[in-house]
Scaffold this motif. Structure first.
Motif, PDB file in Angstrom:
ATOM      1  N   TRP A  86       0.914  -1.249  -0.019  1.00 53.70           N
ATOM      2  CA  TRP A  86      -0.062   0.010   0.130  1.00 53.70           C
ATOM      3  C   TRP A  86       0.896   1.047  -0.110  1.00 53.70           C
ATOM      4  O   TRP A  86       0.464   2.433  -0.644  1.00 53.70           O
ATOM      5  CB  TRP A  86      -1.043  -0.045   1.309  1.00 53.70           C
ATOM      6  CG  TRP A  86      -2.131  -0.794   1.060  1.00 53.70           C
ATOM      7  CD1 TRP A  86      -2.582  -2.075   1.599  1.00 53.70           C
ATOM      8  CD2 TRP A  86      -3.255  -0.544   0.132  1.00 53.70           C
ATOM      9  NE1 TRP A  86      -3.612  -2.456   0.961  1.00 53.70           N
ATOM     10  CE2 TRP A  86      -4.125  -1.585   0.359  1.00 53.70           C
ATOM     11  CE3 TRP A  86      -3.660   0.532  -1.028  1.00 53.70           C
ATOM     12  CZ2 TRP A  86      -5.392  -1.552  -0.588  1.00 53.70           C
ATOM     13  CZ3 TRP A  86      -4.804   0.577  -1.653  1.00 53.70           C
ATOM     14  CH2 TRP A  86      -5.669  -0.449  -1.558  1.00 53.70           C
ATOM     15  N   LEU A  89       2.083   1.413  -3.605  1.00 57.13           N
ATOM     16  CA  LEU A  89       1.357   2.032  -4.100  1.00 57.13           C
ATOM     17  C   LEU A  89       0.960   3.568  -4.205  1.00 57.13           C
ATOM     18  O   LEU A  89       0.828   4.525  -5.323  1.00 57.13           O
ATOM     19  CB  LEU A  89      -0.091   1.249  -4.085  1.00 57.13           C
ATOM     20  CG  LEU A  89      -1.200   1.577  -4.948  1.00 57.13           C
ATOM     21  CD1 LEU A  89      -1.090   1.284  -6.290  1.00 57.13           C
ATOM     22  CD2 LEU A  89      -2.562   1.050  -4.464  1.00 57.13           C
ATOM     23  N   SER A  90       0.953   3.969  -2.903  1.00 56.49           N
ATOM     24  CA  SER A  90       0.637   5.416  -2.770  1.00 56.49           C
ATOM     25  C   SER A  90       1.738   6.244  -3.158  1.00 56.49           C
ATOM     26  O   SER A  90       1.365   7.322  -3.682  1.00 56.49           O
ATOM     27  CB  SER A  90       0.412   5.624  -1.191  1.00 56.49           C
ATOM     28  OG  SER A  90      -0.797   5.093  -0.769  1.00 56.49           O
ATOM     29  N   ARG A  92       3.729   5.572  -5.787  1.00 58.14           N
ATOM     30  CA  ARG A  92       3.647   5.807  -7.248  1.00 58.14           C
ATOM     31  C   ARG A  92       2.531   6.378  -7.777  1.00 58.14           C
ATOM     32  O   ARG A  92       2.563   7.040  -8.891  1.00 58.14           O
ATOM     33  CB  ARG A  92       3.628   4.084  -7.923  1.00 58.14           C
ATOM     34  CG  ARG A  92       4.900   3.392  -7.611  1.00 58.14           C
ATOM     35  CD  ARG A  92       4.684   1.993  -8.159  1.00 58.14           C
ATOM     36  NE  ARG A  92       5.896   1.194  -7.744  1.00 58.14           N
ATOM     37  CZ  ARG A  92       6.292   0.055  -8.556  1.00 58.14           C
ATOM     38  NH1 ARG A  92       5.597  -0.420  -9.627  1.00 58.14           N
ATOM     39  NH2 ARG A  92       7.284  -0.300  -8.273  1.00 58.14           N
ATOM     40  N   SER A 106      -0.163   1.197 -12.076  1.00 53.68           N
ATOM     41  CA  SER A 106      -0.739   0.149 -11.700  1.00 53.68           C
ATOM     42  C   SER A 106      -0.294  -1.385 -12.188  1.00 53.68           C
ATOM     43  O   SER A 106      -0.321  -2.208 -11.383  1.00 53.68           O
ATOM     44  CB  SER A 106      -2.627  -0.092 -11.488  1.00 53.68           C
ATOM     45  OG  SER A 106      -3.040   1.228 -11.043  1.00 53.68           O
ATOM     46  N   LEU A 109       3.122  -1.982 -10.750  1.00 48.08           N
ATOM     47  CA  LEU A 109       3.053  -2.644  -9.484  1.00 48.08           C
ATOM     48  C   LEU A 109       2.772  -4.008  -9.412  1.00 48.08           C
ATOM     49  O   LEU A 109       3.107  -4.840  -8.556  1.00 48.08           O
ATOM     50  CB  LEU A 109       2.168  -1.589  -8.585  1.00 48.08           C
ATOM     51  CG  LEU A 109       2.140  -2.137  -7.297  1.00 48.08           C
ATOM     52  CD1 LEU A 109       3.472  -2.087  -6.569  1.00 48.08           C
ATOM     53  CD2 LEU A 109       1.026  -1.438  -6.445  1.00 48.08           C
ATOM     54  N   THR A 113       4.861  -7.174  -7.702  1.00 47.01           N
ATOM     55  CA  THR A 113       4.383  -7.748  -6.538  1.00 47.01           C
ATOM     56  C   THR A 113       4.058  -9.099  -6.852  1.00 47.01           C
ATOM     57  O   THR A 113       4.602 -10.019  -5.994  1.00 47.01           O
ATOM     58  CB  THR A 113       2.988  -6.848  -6.260  1.00 47.01           C
ATOM     59  OG1 THR A 113       3.395  -5.568  -6.019  1.00 47.01           O
ATOM     60  CG2 THR A 113       2.681  -7.593  -4.859  1.00 47.01           C
TER      61      THR A 113
END
Length: 151
Positions: A86, A89-90, A92, A106, A109, A113
């Motif tokens: 998380w 993601l935030s 990026r 997205s 990532l 991941t």
């Protein structure tokens, strides 16, 4: 190792047998003190059936395998650290300003991941009731390739 399993199984069998005799002894004392000797045989038979069922379950290889599978599936350490994902993601998505950038970040990532070779992102157009592919990422490519479709 096979002898250890045999010793453990015979020990478990002895413990179950001893537990049964102990329970029947307690039930006999209770029946003698409070009466109810006429139902003692039925109660001891039910206890015998319960203990035999418990022994069969505890000595069953299939049940042991199911328990190990359940424990392995539900009580192992998580494969992915959700806090780190998380946060990443935030970080990026902080500089993303449009749909193509959101798609590219997205897809990258998700690919990193879950270690997948390709990612496709599809969006649903609710007014037209159809979906269209917006972005595809193949691991061999350095950057995600947007898919442009006329609307």
């Amino acid at each position: 190792m096979c002898t250890l399993k045999a010793v453990l199984r015979s020990s478990l069998t002895a413990l179950i047998g001893g537990g049964y005799l102990f329970i029947v002894g307690i039930l006999a004392n209770v029946a003698r003190r409070f009466g109810g000797a006429e139902s003692f045989q039925l109660v001891s038979f039910v206890v015998l059936l319960g203990m035999a069922g418990l022994a069969v379950l505890l000595l069953s290889d299939r049940l042991r395998q199911r328990i190990q599978s359940f424990v392995g599936r539900h009580f192992t350490r998580a494969q992915h650290d959700s806090v780190q994902i998380w946060t990443d993601l935030s970080r990026r998505l902080a500089n993303v300003k449009d749909q193509a950038g959101l798609c590219a970040a997205s897809a990258r990532l998700i690919s990193e991941t879950f270690e997948v070779l390709s990612v496709s992102i599809w969006l649903l157009d609710e007014q037209r009731s159809n979906s269209s592919s917006v972005c595809r990422l193949h691991r061999r490519q350095a950057r995600p390739q947007p898919v442009l479709r006329p609307r």
